[in-house]
Design a protein around this motif. Structure first.
Motif, PDB file in Angstrom:
ATOM      1  N   THR A 147      -1.263  10.711  13.529  1.00 35.62           N
ATOM      2  CA  THR A 147      -1.763   9.357  13.766  1.00 35.62           C
ATOM      3  C   THR A 147      -2.026   9.055  15.229  1.00 35.62           C
ATOM      4  N   GLU A 204      -8.968   9.623   5.552  1.00 42.23           N
ATOM      5  CA  GLU A 204      -8.956   8.166   5.383  1.00 42.23           C
ATOM      6  C   GLU A 204      -9.951   7.787   4.284  1.00 42.23           C
ATOM      7  N   TYR A 240      -7.320   4.880  -2.661  1.00 42.95           N
ATOM      8  CA  TYR A 240      -7.377   3.770  -1.711  1.00 42.95           C
ATOM      9  C   TYR A 240      -6.159   2.855  -1.888  1.00 42.95           C
ATOM     10  N   GLN A 288      -3.158   4.595  -0.404  1.00 43.16           N
ATOM     11  CA  GLN A 288      -3.225   4.557   1.055  1.00 43.16           C
ATOM     12  C   GLN A 288      -2.823   3.189   1.610  1.00 43.16           C
ATOM     13  N   ARG A 294       0.720   2.263   3.477  1.00 44.87           N
ATOM     14  CA  ARG A 294       0.583   1.815   4.861  1.00 44.87           C
ATOM     15  C   ARG A 294       1.299   0.477   5.060  1.00 44.87           C
TER      16      ARG A 294
END
Ligand SMILES: [Zn+2]
Length: 258
Positions: free
Chosen positions: A6, A69, A234, A237, A241
């Motif tokens: 990251t 991503e 998605y 993710q 997060r």
């Protein structure tokens, strides 16, 4: 295995947070590069074998364990508030079109043949025959229910400090139930693949994806079924997060290398 990852976009000096395990090989000779040869402040790595210097941020992108991503697919609305994250998924947009077409034709023909027969049986007093066909009637109704849900349903996922709440509106189906999972019991999210049958007893199946959670008792539970791969990845993710969960490999999840 080196930890890393990251990029935080700031000044001239890229810094790297260690958020998940990463595999790094020297881009020149392919030798495994260990953590002591990585300068996280400068963002540079140096191979102990051939002394080649390379940009860590470029090599990290080749990490086979890292998912790229995922950009927001069609049919998702996301609202990030101070106390919660809200994701609303439209089933119609998040279902592969082949699935919708298959369901329409499946339930159309099933019910098209069935309804005149039932009317005839009821009118002519063939009640025993009607009873015999009751299984088919249930199947026809389920197909219609499934199709209507695919066309009109939305899933609302609310992620807050308490946990994840999942609700499906307006049609309740037996295969996607509303539920709540406490934050403390969630270890990891993952996406897996399964086959969904479009018509009863037919061999025609469609690839479908499920978003699941690994709980603290090491058991996995399904959160949302039947949406396409991009949508499920998605959701994984964004929820991970928001909750600060480091993405990890789960054995039953879909392949990361493709
Ligand atoms: Zn090298």
């Amino acid at each position: 295995m080196v930890s890393s990852k990251t990029e935080t976009a700031n000044s001239d000096h890229p810094t790297f947070e260690l958020t998940h395990p990463t595999l790094l090989d020297c881009p020149s000779c392919g030798t495994f590069v260990s953590a002591k040869d990585l300068d996280m402040v400068k963002g540079l790595g140096q191979c102990s074998q051939c002394a080649h210097t390379f940009d860590i941020s470029q090599e990290i992108k080749k990490d086979p364990l890292r998912r790229p991503e995922i950009i927001m697919p069609q049919g998702i609305e996301m609202l990030k508030l101070r106390r919660s994250l809200e994701l609303v998924v439209d089933w119609y947009h998040a279902t592969p079109k082949r699935g919708i077409i298959g369901l329409i034709s499946g339930s159309f023909f099933w019910n098209l043949l069935l309804i005149p027969m039932i009317i005839w049986m009821a009118l002519s007093g063939h009640f025993l025959m009607l009873l015999f066909f009751s299984g088919h009637v249930v199947t026809g109704a389920l197909l219609l229910l499934y199709l209507t849900a695919k066309l009109f349903n939305k899933t609302r996922i609310t992620v807050g400090s308490e946990g994840i709440r999942i609700e499906h509106h307006p049609i309740k189906t037996p295969w996607n139930r509303s539920q709540f999972i406490g934050k403390d019991s969630i270890q990891q999210l993952f996406v897996s693949r399964y086959r969904e049958r479009l018509q009863p007893k037919s061999k025609k199946t469609l690839e479908a994806y499920a978003l699941s959670a690994v709980l603290s008792n090491n058991k996995a539970i399904e959160l949302v079924r039947g949406l396409n791969k991009e949508t499920q990845l998605y959701l994984e993710q964004e929820i991970e997060r928001y909750l600060g969960i480091q993405d990890e490999v789960v054995p039953t999840e879909i392949d990361r290398t493709r």
